[in-house]
Enzyme design. Structure first.
Site, PDB file in Angstrom:
ATOM      1  N   GLU A  79       9.696   0.946  11.369  1.00 39.64           N
ATOM      2  CA  GLU A  79       8.399   1.630  11.271  1.00 39.64           C
ATOM      3  C   GLU A  79       8.047   2.295  12.605  1.00 39.64           C
ATOM      4  O   GLU A  79       7.576   3.430  12.644  1.00 39.64           O
ATOM      5  CB  GLU A  79       7.316   0.628  10.874  1.00 39.64           C
ATOM      6  CG  GLU A  79       7.469   0.172   9.422  1.00 39.64           C
ATOM      7  CD  GLU A  79       6.520  -0.944   9.023  1.00 39.64           C
ATOM      8  OE1 GLU A  79       6.349  -1.147   7.821  1.00 39.64           O
ATOM      9  OE2 GLU A  79       5.964  -1.617   9.898  1.00 39.64           O
ATOM     10  N   THR A 102       0.845  -1.204   0.000  1.00 39.22           N
ATOM     11  CA  THR A 102       0.000   0.000   0.000  1.00 39.22           C
ATOM     12  C   THR A 102       0.876   1.249   0.000  1.00 39.22           C
ATOM     13  O   THR A 102       0.617   2.219  -0.739  1.00 39.22           O
ATOM     14  CB  THR A 102      -0.948  -0.008   1.214  1.00 39.22           C
ATOM     15  OG1 THR A 102      -1.522  -1.305   1.353  1.00 39.22           O
ATOM     16  CG2 THR A 102      -2.061   1.008   1.045  1.00 39.22           C
TER      17      THR A 102
HETATM   18  C1  5RP Z   1       5.404  -3.832   6.884  1.00 36.59           C
HETATM   19  C2  5RP Z   1       4.063  -3.461   7.396  1.00 36.59           C
HETATM   20  C3  5RP Z   1       3.013  -3.128   6.366  1.00 36.59           C
HETATM   21  O1  5RP Z   1       2.550  -1.855   6.615  1.00 36.59           O
HETATM   22  C4  5RP Z   1       1.890  -4.120   6.490  1.00 36.59           C
HETATM   23  O2  5RP Z   1       2.430  -5.429   6.378  1.00 36.59           O
HETATM   24  C5  5RP Z   1       0.841  -3.897   5.414  1.00 36.59           C
HETATM   25  O3  5RP Z   1       1.393  -4.179   4.169  1.00 36.59           O
HETATM   26  P1  5RP Z   1       0.544  -4.118   2.829  1.00 36.59           P
HETATM   27  O4  5RP Z   1       0.257  -2.685   2.549  1.00 36.59           O
HETATM   28  O5  5RP Z   1       1.448  -4.770   1.805  1.00 36.59           O
HETATM   29  O6  5RP Z   1      -0.712  -4.936   3.050  1.00 36.59           O
HETATM   30  O7  5RP Z   1       3.793  -3.404   8.559  1.00 36.59           O
HETATM   31  O8  5RP Z   1       6.260  -4.241   7.921  1.00 36.59           O
END
Ligand code: 5RP
Length: 234
Positions: free
Chosen positions: A114, A42
């Site tokens: 993050e 995303t």
């Molecule tokens: C990465 C994360 C991502 O934000 C989470 O996994 C969502 O990913 P995506 O947008 O591919 O569904 O925490 O460590």
């Protein structure tokens, strides 16, 4: 050319919903400033959209090597987190988000960085499709970054809470994070008090980062739904 924001979301795939929320997040980017950027499919849509704002921003602080590569490939300057005292906004996805803005994150293995970048930001804007919205955190296997020598004892501690921990593998080998550590994915948890849970697990020896984001929860969620982008404020 069709503007995807004006399209009927009912006809959109999950990938297109991610594009919609990635584009919608641009309204939270402050011109002249550095933006905090998360990790995942995303966020990749957000990064692609951010390229259109490149002349208006100073750059980004990135939460992973993967996002850094994508930002740099688009010509967006990437700053070290140590060179920044505060960010107006951090934009990232989630694996789960509840009705209070608490999240499970780390599906992309970037949870430690993050959380570090999110902690610099005054506002966390979560971008997600509606499959990520839950009543109670825990359906998604909880990522926990750990020091490898503590794997056994941390696994036992999760078992005492009703969780089953597995080392995350890639190609049959433990995945090594950007920080040189490994990940556990924990199933079977029902996280009714995310703040207390994050506080408790963070204190276990050998835990680098638990993927519950309650201290660094979202203030806003841009949710891609069949009715279009919904803005949830927490
Ligand atoms: C990465 C994360 C991502 O934000 C989470 O996994 C969502 O990913 P995506 O947008 O591919 O569904 O925490 O460590």
């Amino acid at each position: 050319m069709t503007n995807p924001i004006s399209q009927s979301a009912a006809a959109l795939s999950q990938d297109q919903l991610k594009t919609l929320v990635g584009q919608a997040a641009l309204q939270y980017v402050v011109p002249g400033e550095i933006v905090g950027v998360g990790t995942g499919s995303t966020v990749n849509k957000f990064i692609d959209a951010l390229a259109g704002m490149k002349p208006l921003i100073k750059g980004a602080v990135s939460s992973s090597q993967a996002s850094t590569l994508r930002l740099k490939a688009l010509g967006i300057a990437v700053f070290d987190a140590n060179d920044v005292t505060e960010l107006s906004v951090y934009i990232d996805g989630a694996d789960e988000i509840d009705g209070h803005g608490n999240m499970i994150k780390g599906g992309g293995a970037a949870l430690t960085r993050e959380k570090i970048v999110a902690a610099l930001a005054k506002q966390f804007v979560c971008i997600a499709d509606e499959s990520k919205l839950v009543q109670t955190l825990g359906r998604y296997p909880l990522p926990v970054e750990i020091i490898p020598m503590a794997a056994q004892q941390i696994t036992q501690r999760f078992a005492a809470l009703g969780g089953q921990a597995q080392v995350r593998l890639v190609g049959g080998e433990p995945l090594v994070t950007d920080n040189g550590q490994i990940l556990l994915d924990v199933t079977g948890l029902v996280i009714t008090d995310p703040l207390a849970f994050e506080s408790q697990v963070s204190q276990w020896p050998g835990v680098v980062t638990v993927g519950v984001f309650a201290f660094q929860k979202a203030q806003v969620c841009l949710l891609g739904t069949a009715q279009g982008v919904k803005t949830l404020i927490f």
